[in-house]
Enzyme design. Structure first.
Site, PDB file in Angstrom:
ATOM      1  N   LYS A  64       0.815  -1.214   0.000  1.00  0.00           N
ATOM      2  CA  LYS A  64       0.000   0.000   0.000  1.00  0.00           C
ATOM      3  C   LYS A  64       0.855   1.274   0.000  1.00  0.00           C
ATOM      4  CE  LYS A  64      -3.949  -2.184   2.294  1.00  0.00           C
ATOM      5  NZ  LYS A  64      -4.863  -2.100   3.460  1.00  0.00           N
ATOM      6  N   PHE A 100     -16.059   2.907   6.322  1.00  0.00           N
ATOM      7  CA  PHE A 100     -14.669   3.266   6.038  1.00  0.00           C
ATOM      8  C   PHE A 100     -14.348   3.306   4.545  1.00  0.00           C
ATOM      9  CE2 PHE A 100     -14.713  -1.369   6.760  1.00  0.00           C
ATOM     10  CZ  PHE A 100     -14.149  -1.814   5.567  1.00  0.00           C
ATOM     11  N   ARG A 117      -0.948 -14.566   4.283  1.00  0.00           N
ATOM     12  CA  ARG A 117      -1.754 -14.040   5.396  1.00  0.00           C
ATOM     13  C   ARG A 117      -0.930 -14.060   6.690  1.00  0.00           C
ATOM     14  NH1 ARG A 117      -5.960 -11.247   3.969  1.00  0.00           N
ATOM     15  NH2 ARG A 117      -6.812 -11.561   6.020  1.00  0.00           N
ATOM     16  N   THR A 146      -4.701  -7.477  10.752  1.00  0.00           N
ATOM     17  CA  THR A 146      -5.072  -6.233  10.061  1.00  0.00           C
ATOM     18  C   THR A 146      -4.657  -5.011  10.863  1.00  0.00           C
ATOM     19  OG1 THR A 146      -6.936  -7.373   9.033  1.00  0.00           O
ATOM     20  CG2 THR A 146      -7.011  -4.969   9.050  1.00  0.00           C
ATOM     21  N   ARG A 189       3.084  -6.265   8.993  1.00  0.00           N
ATOM     22  CA  ARG A 189       2.346  -5.153   9.604  1.00  0.00           C
ATOM     23  C   ARG A 189       2.949  -4.713  10.929  1.00  0.00           C
ATOM     24  NH1 ARG A 189      -3.332  -7.574   7.568  1.00  0.00           N
ATOM     25  NH2 ARG A 189      -3.541  -6.336   5.654  1.00  0.00           N
ATOM     26  N   ASN A 240      -1.962   0.187   6.883  1.00  0.00           N
ATOM     27  CA  ASN A 240      -1.439  -1.074   7.415  1.00  0.00           C
ATOM     28  C   ASN A 240      -0.541  -1.836   6.436  1.00  0.00           C
ATOM     29  OD1 ASN A 240      -3.391  -2.106   5.708  1.00  0.00           O
ATOM     30  ND2 ASN A 240      -4.494  -3.236   7.283  1.00  0.00           N
ATOM     31  N   HIS A 271      -2.075  -5.430   1.531  1.00  0.00           N
ATOM     32  CA  HIS A 271      -3.345  -6.128   1.328  1.00  0.00           C
ATOM     33  C   HIS A 271      -2.998  -7.514   0.835  1.00  0.00           C
ATOM     34  CE1 HIS A 271      -7.316  -7.155  -0.409  1.00  0.00           C
ATOM     35  NE2 HIS A 271      -6.587  -7.693  -1.374  1.00  0.00           N
TER      36      HIS A 271
END
Length: 137
Positions: free
Chosen positions: A9, A57, A85, A91, A102, A112, A115
Site C-alpha cells: 500500500k 470506512f 496471510r 489487520t 504489519r 497497514n 493487502h
C-alpha cells in the site's frame, strides 16, 4: 500451484520498504510470478474494494489507496494464500505478531502496509483485476 494477490500500500511504498517486503515473500518460499508499481485511479480503487462499498470506512479506504503508488504482485507457491496471510499479520498492526510485515512496517489499522487476498476465490478475481494470464510467469 496456488496463487494469491499482494498489494503493498501507499504508506509502505512511501517509506521505501518495498524491497524488504518482497524479500519476505521470497525468503518464505513464495515466488513473485508478476509484479508492477502503479498509481490506482479512484475508479480502480472503488472497483477493487467494491465489496466494502456500504461500509463506513469505504471513502477513507479509497482515498488512502489513491494517495500514492502501490506495488501489486502475484505470489505463487504451495499454500501461498495462508503463507501470505501469516506473513502480513493481523489487520491492526497493534495486534500483529512481532516479525510480521504489519508489525514491522505499518502505522495503524488504516495505513497497514499490505493487502492480501482472503480466499482462493477472491485471489483469482483480484489477480484478474490487475493481470492477464500472459503477464504471470
Amino acid at each position: 500451484m496456488e496463487r494469491t494477490l499482494s498489494i503493498i500500500k501507499p504508506d509502505a511504498v512511501a517509506k521505501g520498504v518495498v524491497g524488504k517486503i518482497l524479500d519476505r515473500f521470497e525468503s518464505n518460499g513464495l515466488k513473485i510470478a508478476a509484479t508492477r508499481k502503479m498509481q490506482l485511479s479512484r475508479a480502480d480503487a472503488e472497483a477493487f474494494y467494491a465489496v466494502h462499498s456500504e461500509r463506513p470506512f469505504f471513502g477513507d479506504l479509497v482515498d488512502f489507496m489513491i494517495s500514492g503508488p502501490v506495488v501489486v504482485s502475484v505470489l505463487e507457491g504451495e499454500g501461498a494464500l495462508i503463507k501470505n496471510r501469516n506473513l502480513m499479520g493481523a489487520t491492526n498492526p497493534k495486534e500483529a505478531e512481532a516479525g510480521t510485515i504489519r508489525a514491522d512496517f505499518a502505522e495503524n489499522i488504516d495505513a497497514n502496509a499490505v493487502h492480501g487476498s482472503d480466499s482462493l476465490e477472491n485471489a483469482a478475481v483480484e489477480i484478474a483485476f490487475f493481470f492477464s494470464e500472459r503477464e504471470i510467469s
